[in-house]
Each structure stands twice: as C-alpha cells, then as structure tokens.
Write a protein that holds these residues in place. Structure first.
Motif, PDB file in Angstrom:
ATOM      1  N   ASP A  50       4.462 -19.150   8.504  1.00  0.00           N
ATOM      2  CA  ASP A  50       4.254 -18.234   9.629  1.00  0.00           C
ATOM      3  C   ASP A  50       5.025 -18.709  10.864  1.00  0.00           C
ATOM      4  O   ASP A  50       5.637 -17.916  11.579  1.00  0.00           O
ATOM      5  CB  ASP A  50       2.767 -18.117   9.971  1.00  0.00           C
ATOM      6  CG  ASP A  50       1.958 -17.458   8.863  1.00  0.00           C
ATOM      7  OD1 ASP A  50       2.562 -16.794   7.996  1.00  0.00           O
ATOM      8  OD2 ASP A  50       0.724 -17.621   8.859  1.00  0.00           O
ATOM      9  N   ALA A  51       4.977 -20.030  11.104  1.00  0.00           N
ATOM     10  CA  ALA A  51       5.676 -20.592  12.269  1.00  0.00           C
ATOM     11  C   ALA A  51       7.185 -20.422  12.136  1.00  0.00           C
ATOM     12  O   ALA A  51       7.874 -20.145  13.125  1.00  0.00           O
ATOM     13  CB  ALA A  51       5.325 -22.074  12.423  1.00  0.00           C
ATOM     14  N   ALA A  52       7.703 -20.575  10.925  1.00  0.00           N
ATOM     15  CA  ALA A  52       9.138 -20.382  10.700  1.00  0.00           C
ATOM     16  C   ALA A  52       9.545 -18.942  11.001  1.00  0.00           C
ATOM     17  O   ALA A  52      10.571 -18.688  11.639  1.00  0.00           O
ATOM     18  CB  ALA A  52       9.497 -20.743   9.261  1.00  0.00           C
ATOM     19  N   ARG A  53       8.710 -17.999  10.572  1.00  0.00           N
ATOM     20  CA  ARG A  53       8.990 -16.574  10.851  1.00  0.00           C
ATOM     21  C   ARG A  53       8.962 -16.295  12.347  1.00  0.00           C
ATOM     22  O   ARG A  53       9.836 -15.596  12.888  1.00  0.00           O
ATOM     23  CB  ARG A  53       7.967 -15.698  10.127  1.00  0.00           C
ATOM     24  CG  ARG A  53       8.227 -14.194  10.291  1.00  0.00           C
ATOM     25  CD  ARG A  53       7.156 -13.345   9.657  1.00  0.00           C
ATOM     26  NE  ARG A  53       5.922 -13.325  10.424  1.00  0.00           N
ATOM     27  CZ  ARG A  53       4.793 -13.906  10.052  1.00  0.00           C
ATOM     28  NH1 ARG A  53       4.718 -14.579   8.931  1.00  0.00           N
ATOM     29  NH2 ARG A  53       3.713 -13.811  10.821  1.00  0.00           N
ATOM     30  N   GLU A  54       7.960 -16.847  13.020  1.00  0.00           N
ATOM     31  CA  GLU A  54       7.832 -16.626  14.465  1.00  0.00           C
ATOM     32  C   GLU A  54       9.008 -17.229  15.231  1.00  0.00           C
ATOM     33  O   GLU A  54       9.526 -16.618  16.176  1.00  0.00           O
ATOM     34  CB  GLU A  54       6.511 -17.226  14.949  1.00  0.00           C
ATOM     35  CG  GLU A  54       5.289 -16.457  14.451  1.00  0.00           C
ATOM     36  CD  GLU A  54       4.003 -17.274  14.504  1.00  0.00           C
ATOM     37  OE1 GLU A  54       4.062 -18.402  15.036  1.00  0.00           O
ATOM     38  OE2 GLU A  54       2.955 -16.794  14.015  1.00  0.00           O
ATOM     39  N   GLY A  55       9.447 -18.418  14.828  1.00  0.00           N
ATOM     40  CA  GLY A  55      10.601 -19.043  15.473  1.00  0.00           C
ATOM     41  C   GLY A  55      11.860 -18.229  15.297  1.00  0.00           C
ATOM     42  O   GLY A  55      12.677 -18.104  16.219  1.00  0.00           O
ATOM     43  N   PHE A  56      12.023 -17.648  14.111  1.00  0.00           N
ATOM     44  CA  PHE A  56      13.166 -16.786  13.801  1.00  0.00           C
ATOM     45  C   PHE A  56      13.206 -15.592  14.761  1.00  0.00           C
ATOM     46  O   PHE A  56      14.254 -15.270  15.347  1.00  0.00           O
ATOM     47  CB  PHE A  56      13.046 -16.302  12.351  1.00  0.00           C
ATOM     48  CG  PHE A  56      14.113 -15.346  11.906  1.00  0.00           C
ATOM     49  CD1 PHE A  56      15.349 -15.799  11.479  1.00  0.00           C
ATOM     50  CD2 PHE A  56      13.866 -13.983  11.887  1.00  0.00           C
ATOM     51  CE1 PHE A  56      16.325 -14.917  11.054  1.00  0.00           C
ATOM     52  CE2 PHE A  56      14.825 -13.081  11.462  1.00  0.00           C
ATOM     53  CZ  PHE A  56      16.073 -13.556  11.036  1.00  0.00           C
ATOM     54  N   ILE A  57      12.071 -14.949  14.956  1.00  0.00           N
ATOM     55  CA  ILE A  57      11.993 -13.764  15.818  1.00  0.00           C
ATOM     56  C   ILE A  57      12.239 -14.126  17.278  1.00  0.00           C
ATOM     57  O   ILE A  57      12.895 -13.382  18.013  1.00  0.00           O
ATOM     58  CB  ILE A  57      10.626 -13.066  15.636  1.00  0.00           C
ATOM     59  CG1 ILE A  57      10.516 -12.507  14.207  1.00  0.00           C
ATOM     60  CG2 ILE A  57      10.446 -11.940  16.656  1.00  0.00           C
ATOM     61  CD1 ILE A  57       9.139 -11.978  13.851  1.00  0.00           C
ATOM     62  N   VAL A  58      11.744 -15.292  17.699  1.00  0.00           N
ATOM     63  CA  VAL A  58      11.971 -15.743  19.076  1.00  0.00           C
ATOM     64  C   VAL A  58      13.460 -15.964  19.336  1.00  0.00           C
ATOM     65  O   VAL A  58      13.981 -15.599  20.397  1.00  0.00           O
ATOM     66  CB  VAL A  58      11.187 -17.041  19.370  1.00  0.00           C
ATOM     67  CG1 VAL A  58      11.607 -17.642  20.714  1.00  0.00           C
ATOM     68  CG2 VAL A  58       9.686 -16.764  19.383  1.00  0.00           C
ATOM     69  N   ALA A  59      14.167 -16.542  18.373  1.00  0.00           N
ATOM     70  CA  ALA A  59      15.610 -16.769  18.523  1.00  0.00           C
ATOM     71  C   ALA A  59      16.359 -15.448  18.677  1.00  0.00           C
ATOM     72  O   ALA A  59      17.290 -15.333  19.493  1.00  0.00           O
ATOM     73  CB  ALA A  59      16.154 -17.543  17.325  1.00  0.00           C
ATOM     74  N   TYR A  65      17.927  -9.382  21.028  1.00  0.00           N
ATOM     75  CA  TYR A  65      17.454  -8.456  19.993  1.00  0.00           C
ATOM     76  C   TYR A  65      15.931  -8.366  20.094  1.00  0.00           C
ATOM     77  O   TYR A  65      15.208  -9.299  19.739  1.00  0.00           O
ATOM     78  CB  TYR A  65      17.865  -8.936  18.607  1.00  0.00           C
ATOM     79  CG  TYR A  65      19.358  -8.946  18.383  1.00  0.00           C
ATOM     80  CD1 TYR A  65      20.029  -7.790  17.978  1.00  0.00           C
ATOM     81  CD2 TYR A  65      20.096 -10.109  18.586  1.00  0.00           C
ATOM     82  CE1 TYR A  65      21.405  -7.802  17.782  1.00  0.00           C
ATOM     83  CE2 TYR A  65      21.477 -10.128  18.396  1.00  0.00           C
ATOM     84  CZ  TYR A  65      22.133  -8.966  17.991  1.00  0.00           C
ATOM     85  OH  TYR A  65      23.493  -8.975  17.802  1.00  0.00           O
ATOM     86  N   VAL A  66      15.445  -7.216  20.594  1.00  0.00           N
ATOM     87  CA  VAL A  66      14.027  -7.071  20.908  1.00  0.00           C
ATOM     88  C   VAL A  66      13.404  -5.963  20.064  1.00  0.00           C
ATOM     89  O   VAL A  66      13.926  -4.839  20.008  1.00  0.00           O
ATOM     90  CB  VAL A  66      13.829  -6.753  22.412  1.00  0.00           C
ATOM     91  CG1 VAL A  66      12.344  -6.636  22.741  1.00  0.00           C
ATOM     92  CG2 VAL A  66      14.486  -7.834  23.269  1.00  0.00           C
ATOM     93  N   GLU A  67      12.293  -6.276  19.402  1.00  0.00           N
ATOM     94  CA  GLU A  67      11.590  -5.280  18.592  1.00  0.00           C
ATOM     95  C   GLU A  67      11.169  -4.092  19.454  1.00  0.00           C
ATOM     96  O   GLU A  67      10.668  -4.264  20.563  1.00  0.00           O
ATOM     97  CB  GLU A  67      10.355  -5.891  17.949  1.00  0.00           C
ATOM     98  CG  GLU A  67      10.632  -6.682  16.686  1.00  0.00           C
ATOM     99  CD  GLU A  67       9.360  -7.033  15.948  1.00  0.00           C
ATOM    100  OE1 GLU A  67       8.937  -6.234  15.088  1.00  0.00           O
ATOM    101  OE2 GLU A  67       8.797  -8.103  16.241  1.00  0.00           O
ATOM    102  N   GLY A  68      11.389  -2.892  18.926  1.00  0.00           N
ATOM    103  CA  GLY A  68      11.032  -1.684  19.652  1.00  0.00           C
ATOM    104  C   GLY A  68      12.128  -1.189  20.569  1.00  0.00           C
ATOM    105  O   GLY A  68      12.053  -0.081  21.102  1.00  0.00           O
TER     106      GLY A  68
END
Length: 332
Positions: A50-59, A65-68
C-alpha cells in the motif's frame, strides 16, 4: 449609396469578429490538457505494498499529474487470488492505459505476459531477472522496468541480528508460500545466511493466508526464533502470527520494516513509500517520452534497522541500549 456601403462594412466586421471568437473557442478545446490513464495492479493488501502505491501516486502529483484533473487511475487489487490477478492484468491492458504499474511479483508477471506494447512498471519485486520480467537490471529491454525491494545486504543483516538479539538461538523457523516466486528466492537467500551464522532452518510452507496461524503454532517448541521473509501471503495475515509468537514468546524477525511497525520484533528494511516514489519518478520519465528499456531497474539505497520495543517485551527479548544504536524504534 454611402449609407448602404457603411452598413455592409459593419456587417462584414461583425461577421469576422464572430468567426474569430468561434475559432478561438475551438482552439481552446483542442488545447485542452490530455488525461493520462494509469492502471495499477496490486496482488494483495498489506502496508508495504500500500505504501509503495501511495508513494508512486505522490511522485506523479509532484510532477503535475493530479487525479481528477489530468490523471485517471484505475486501481485493482487481486486480494491474493491467482485467477483474479490474471483477469486484472487483461482488463488493464484491454482498456488501453497509457502505463500500468504492477505491485508484487505475481502481479507483474501477469501484466508483462498480457502486453508487449503498453509501458509497464513494477515495484516491490524481489528478483526481476529471475521472475523473467526484464533481461537484465542495467538494460531491461522491451516495455518493462521498475524497482526491486531487495537490498543486497538486507537478509544477511536481518539473520545476523538473530544472533545479536537471541544469542542462544540454534533453530530458526521460516513460514512462506512456496507458490510465491519472490518468497522462494527470499527463503533460498535466508537459508544461505542462516548457514553462514551457524543456524538451522526449520521450514513450513503454506498456500493460503488461512493456513498461516496453524503454521506459526507448529513452530512452538521447535524453534528459538522465527523469520518471515517478504511473502505477501504470510504478511497479509501477519496479525495471526503476532498472536502466536506473543503467547509462545518466540522472537520474530521479518523481511521489511512495515511488519515491525505492525508488531513483530526486528528487521533491516526500507521505506516502501520511498520505493514507490522512485517508481513514480520513472513513470514521469516514460510519460514524457523515455522508453522503459532505457531505464535501469532501481534498488533501495539505504537500509535501516527497525526495532519494536513493545514486541520485544511481548516476545520475551531483553534489550540492551547499546544494541539499539542507530535503530529506528517503532510501535510505541
């Protein structure tokens, strides 16, 4: 006559102005920012992945690149099911995402098998070459690259820590899923490290998370310490292990720091959020035109000794302050 010409000219000017305004609006629509589509396939839920996924999205967010806004993420979790894992890979490929992130070895293998065209990034992988995800670490080749969570010294240092904190230990139990390629590699390396330290491995393999508690109970009275490798099946049911080792006073050493935070005793590990962030930076490079084949596989740069003092007390370990120098204390 002059009046007619004046009216005609005014009409032409109004017509041109209207056309110009319409043209500008059309241009604005054409210049509308493209929405990037990224699919994420994750094998199972547990804090490290989960932390790896979250770090990916933060980068991605840090790079604009922002969701929405200009980013759409399709996150899918297989919950440890092999068939679901394959279906997710096919779904993300079929929806023609601009890039796919695969978290954990089995997820990466399924995605890589499903596409040779869409750029694929992986993270939290033990052995990218052995898993046949890339041709080599320096020159991955094809449409795939990413980050491994295996620091060359992590297992050696964690096994050595068993001798440090449990000096009388002779037998070390290992619980793992023999069907997880990453776990098999970790266990192989752990057995080499155990032999080098003069410790005897006692193995128990499982196939599902429902078997983990019974496997842990089977170790009681047979081992002096327990080692849990980077195994997604076991780690997803870690609380059942913690309940057993606390009641039976079995010192427990693990493959990553997040499991120490959850209640096991010690590990030489890494920050999975940082690992995911590094993978996200690779994604940005690819979205801007770089080929995955030209990006070497990344590794964690630093190791940290994680110690859970509360777990030490519950597992019957006596801590001396001189042994804690440089350690990151968690779980308090």
């Amino acid at each position: 006559m002059k009046k007619s010409l004046t009216l005609l000219l005014c009409g032409l000017i109004m017509l041109l102005t209207a056309c110009s305004g319409g043209s500008k609006q059309t241009s604005g629509e054409e210049e509308k920012e493209k929405v990037v589509k990224i699919g994420i396939s994750q094998l199972v839920e547990h804090p490290s992945l989960d932390a790896a996924r979250e770090g990916f999205i933060v980068a991605l967010k840090d790079a604009g690149y922002v969701e929405g806004k200009n980013l759409k993420i399709d996150y899918q979790n297989a919950q440890g099911d092999v068939n679901t894992n394959t279906s997710i890979a096919q779904k993300l490929v079929g929806e023609k995402n601009d890039l796919i992130l695969a978290i954990a070895t089995s997820s990466a293998q399924a995605v890589v098998k499903s596409t040779k065209d869409i750029p694929v990034l992986f993270t939290a992988i033990t052995d990218p070459v052995g898993a046949q995800l890339v041709k080599s670490l320096d020159k991955p080749g094809g449409n795939v690259t990413g980050t491994s969570d295996t620091h060359p010294e992590a297992i050696k240092k964690t096994i050595a820590a068993i001798k440090t904190f449990v000096p009388g230990a002779k037998k070390v139990g290992i619980i793992y899923n023999s069907g997880e390629p990453n776990a098999v590699v970790n266990v192989k390396n752990a057995k080499i490290a155990l032999k080098a330290e003069g410790l005897e491995p006692v193995e128990t393999s499982i196939t599902t998370s429902s078997e983990v508690k019974q496997a842990a109970e089977s170790m009681a009275g047979r081992v002096d310490a327990l080692y849990i490798p980077k195994d997604n099946t076991v780690v997803s049911a870690l609380e059942s292990v913690i309940g057993v080792v606390n009641s039976r006073k079995i010192p427990t050493f693990v493959g990553e720091g997040d499991s120490v935070k959850r209640g096991t005793f010690a590990s030489y590990g890494l920050d999975y959020h940082d690992l995911g962030y590094s993978t996200g930076k690779m994604a940005v490079e690819i979205l801007k035109g770089k080929k995955p084949s030209d990006i070497p596989v990344g590794f964690p740069e630093n190791l940290q000794l994680f110690i859970n003092k509360k777990a030490a007390q519950q597992e019957g370990i006596t801590l001396k302050e001189d042994l804690l120098k440089g350690a990151k204390i968690v779980g308090e």
